[in-house]
Design an enzyme around this catalytic site. Structure first.
Site, mmCIF file in Angstrom:
data_model
loop_
_atom_site.group_PDB
_atom_site.id
_atom_site.type_symbol
_atom_site.label_atom_id
_atom_site.label_comp_id
_atom_site.label_asym_id
_atom_site.label_seq_id
_atom_site.Cartn_x
_atom_site.Cartn_y
_atom_site.Cartn_z
ATOM 1 N N GLN A 171 0.847 -1.318 0.027
ATOM 2 C CA GLN A 171 -0.071 -0.008 -0.111
ATOM 3 C C GLN A 171 1.110 1.141 0.023
ATOM 4 O O GLN A 171 1.185 1.754 1.121
ATOM 5 C CB GLN A 171 -0.851 -0.013 1.270
ATOM 6 C CG GLN A 171 -1.935 1.101 1.261
ATOM 7 C CD GLN A 171 -3.020 0.934 2.397
ATOM 8 O OE1 GLN A 171 -3.036 0.075 2.805
ATOM 9 N NE2 GLN A 171 -3.787 2.022 2.288
ATOM 10 N N PHE A 172 1.174 1.946 -1.289
ATOM 11 C CA PHE A 172 1.882 2.903 -1.428
ATOM 12 C C PHE A 172 1.445 4.172 -0.654
ATOM 13 O O PHE A 172 2.390 5.217 -0.417
ATOM 14 C CB PHE A 172 2.600 3.152 -2.820
ATOM 15 C CG PHE A 172 1.347 3.750 -3.588
ATOM 16 C CD1 PHE A 172 1.234 5.158 -3.818
ATOM 17 C CD2 PHE A 172 0.403 3.025 -4.328
ATOM 18 C CE1 PHE A 172 0.216 5.661 -4.480
ATOM 19 C CE2 PHE A 172 -0.600 3.538 -4.918
ATOM 20 C CZ PHE A 172 -0.484 4.893 -5.276
ATOM 21 N N THR A 173 0.089 4.179 -0.374
ATOM 22 C CA THR A 173 -0.654 5.358 -0.035
ATOM 23 C C THR A 173 -0.162 5.540 1.575
ATOM 24 O O THR A 173 -0.306 6.580 1.646
ATOM 25 C CB THR A 173 -1.900 5.335 -0.108
ATOM 26 O OG1 THR A 173 -2.461 4.171 0.570
ATOM 27 C CG2 THR A 173 -2.461 5.415 -1.448
#
Length: 192
Positions: free
Chosen positions: A78-80
């Site tokens: 989850q890069f967010t």
């Protein structure tokens, strides 16, 4: 590297209406890989999560780890988690690692958890996923491998000597002695 750890009763990942991963009691880990993350960051995350005692014993105290309860682990990239929301209304993801680097580190984390003998499943890197979970507790923890490093640097940057402040001088001429050196400060209004 940032990991959001959630203790769950069950969880699943769905991609294009197909369940691709599913676990019962255990942990869901949302993993954000930052630019410049190394194997040291991976090792910190693996070491910390594999030894966390966040499952209740018979008296309800958090005394058991994932292996003690034969729990399962679901790892989702989850890069967010690396979003910067300081300016404007749209988050910036400049500190997130490029996809190739992030996928390499994500796979490294997955393989190291498997090498510990844990029952591990993963999401699909880069895909639009629906993550469903039943949070138990709720218990949610956040680990930041960069924060661990920053704390160490801050501790190491301060001298272990006493600071002496000479009060008898005019405010603009006060001297602070530290590490055998003296610095003149034009104003210490914000300290006093």
């Amino acid at each position: 590297m940032i990991a959001v750890i959630q203790r769950v009763r069950r969880a699943s990942v769905t991609v294009e209406n197909q369940v691709i991963a599913q676990i019962d009691q255990g942990l869901v880990i949302l993993l954000g890989v930052a630019q410049g993350d190394t194997s040291q960051d991976v090792d910190f995350i693996i070491e910390k999560i594999s030894r966390l005692r966040i499952f209740p014993d018979t008296q309800g105290k958090m005394n058991y780890g994932l292996q003690d309860i034969n729990g399962e682990l679901l790892l989702v990239s989850q890069f967010t988690l690396l979003a910067n929301t300081e300016k404007g209304r749209r988050p910036s993801f400049e500190s997130a690692a490029p996809p190739e680097e992030a996928q390499f580190r994500y796979q490294e984390v997955l393989e190291k958890f498997q090498a510990l003998g844990l029952a591990v499943q993963g999401g699909m890197f880069g895909a639009a996923m629906v993550v469903a979970l039943e949070n138990d507790g709720p218990v949610t923890l956040i680990l930041d491998s960069r924060g661990r490093k920053a704390v160490k640097k801050v501790k190491d940057s301060f001298p272990r000597t006493d600071t002496v402040l000479k009060i008898g001088m005019p405010r603009e001429e006060r001297i602070i002695k530290r590490e055998g050196r003296a610095w003149r400060r034009k104003s210490l209004n914000n300290i006093l």
